[in-house]
Design an enzyme around this catalytic site. Structure first.
Site, PDB file in Angstrom:
ATOM      1  N   LYS A  12       0.809  -1.160   0.081  1.00 30.13           N
ATOM      2  CA  LYS A  12      -0.029  -0.059  -0.007  1.00 30.13           C
ATOM      3  C   LYS A  12       0.939   1.418  -0.056  1.00 30.13           C
ATOM      4  CE  LYS A  12       1.188   1.262   4.193  1.00 30.13           C
ATOM      5  NZ  LYS A  12       1.947   2.431   4.716  1.00 30.13           N
ATOM      6  N   ASP A 126      -2.428  -1.282   9.588  1.00 34.15           N
ATOM      7  CA  ASP A 126      -2.581  -1.521   8.264  1.00 34.15           C
ATOM      8  C   ASP A 126      -3.694  -2.662   7.960  1.00 34.15           C
ATOM      9  OD1 ASP A 126      -1.450   0.759   7.644  1.00 34.15           O
ATOM     10  OD2 ASP A 126       0.520   0.133   7.342  1.00 34.15           O
TER      11      ASP A 126
END
Length: 273
Positions: A12, A126
């Site tokens: 990401k 995350d």
């Protein structure tokens, strides 16, 4: 049921990151997250001896697998990881592996995915996002997600300084520095329209990272480009990124940089695929 599951653990980038405050032993954030087509490859296999092991014993994945094993009374498992996401670069590689391990575990043992996500999401910042992917704003520790329609396809130039940045040190130093204002939502809407979004950019960890790593500032200046819709740093660094509408523009900028680079692209949600 299968005895082995193969899966991809996608990186990401943080398109926006605001440190909202601190609570107990962690920092609360607001961050606009985007999945990119750079991934580790994992293989999760059942183990007849009942042990739960990994190629990376200190990785977050083992915590996830042990959590699920206790909750569902599962048997043994072994996790193999082929690493492609650079370690310590702010791309969420460790959490990506843990998220992929959780999804693979659910498939391997036919577990209810909703319950798996509920158990695992609070463990790491995350991981909730990386079990879904695509585009989302994460709040709190990262476990509270607001998922958005996918952004248009963008080519993402990743640039890697030689030195990394300690996440712990970056957050600690951020506590001593002024914080920015703004919202990831404004940046999201600009990018969703294909507009330059630099005016909405914020990463409260960028200034600390620059103080901790003297490679970041000159490289970031070098990457400023009128054709890039957004240039910044992902997470606590030290990976820098630029978003482009064409691969050619990304390649042109990459050719001017002396550091290691990688060109990838934004991707849509992948959970359930």
């Amino acid at each position: 049921m299968p005895k082995t599951i193969n899966a991809r653990a996608y990186a990401k980038i943080n398109l926006f990151l605001r440190v909202v405050g601190t609570k107990k032993d962690y920092h609360e954030i607001e961050s606009l997250l985007q999945s990119v087509d750079l991934y580790d490859e994992i293989t999760l296999s059942k183990a007849s001896d009942g042990s739960i092991t990994s190629d990376f014993p200190g990785d977050n994945s083992l915590i996830v697998l042990n959590t699920l094993a206790r909750a569902f009374s599962l048997g043994g498992m072994h996790l193999s990881v082929n690493k492609n996401i650079p370690l310590g670069g702010g791309l969420g590689g460790s959490s990506a592996d843990a998220a992929a391990a959780a999804l693979a575990c659910a498939a391997l043992w036919n577990l209810p995915l909703t319950k798996v996500k509920k158990l695992v999401s609070p463990l790491f910042g995350d991981i909730a996002f990386q079990m879904t992917g695509g585009t989302a704003i994460a709040r709190g520790r990262g476990e509270n997600l607001e998922v958005f329609p996918s952004l248009p396809l963008y080519y993402v130039l990743l640039a890697f300084p030689e030195k990394g940045v300690s996440t712990k040190e970056a957050y600690a130093l951020s506590d001593t520095l002024p914080k920015g204002n703004g919202s990831g939502l404004s940046l999201y809407w600009a990018l969703s329209r294909g507009e330059k979004a630099d005016r909405f950019y914020l990463n409260d960890l960028l200034s600390p990272a620059m103080l901790l790593n003297d490679e970041i500032s000159p490289l970031l200046n070098k990457m400023q480009d009128e054709r890039a819709l957004l240039t910044g740093m992902s997470g606590s660094g030290s990976t820098l990124f630029s978003l482009y509408k064409t691969r050619e523009d990304a390649e042109r900028m990459a050719s001017t940089l002396a550091c290691k680079t990688f060109i990838t692209k934004s991707i849509s949600p992948f959970a359930g695929k």
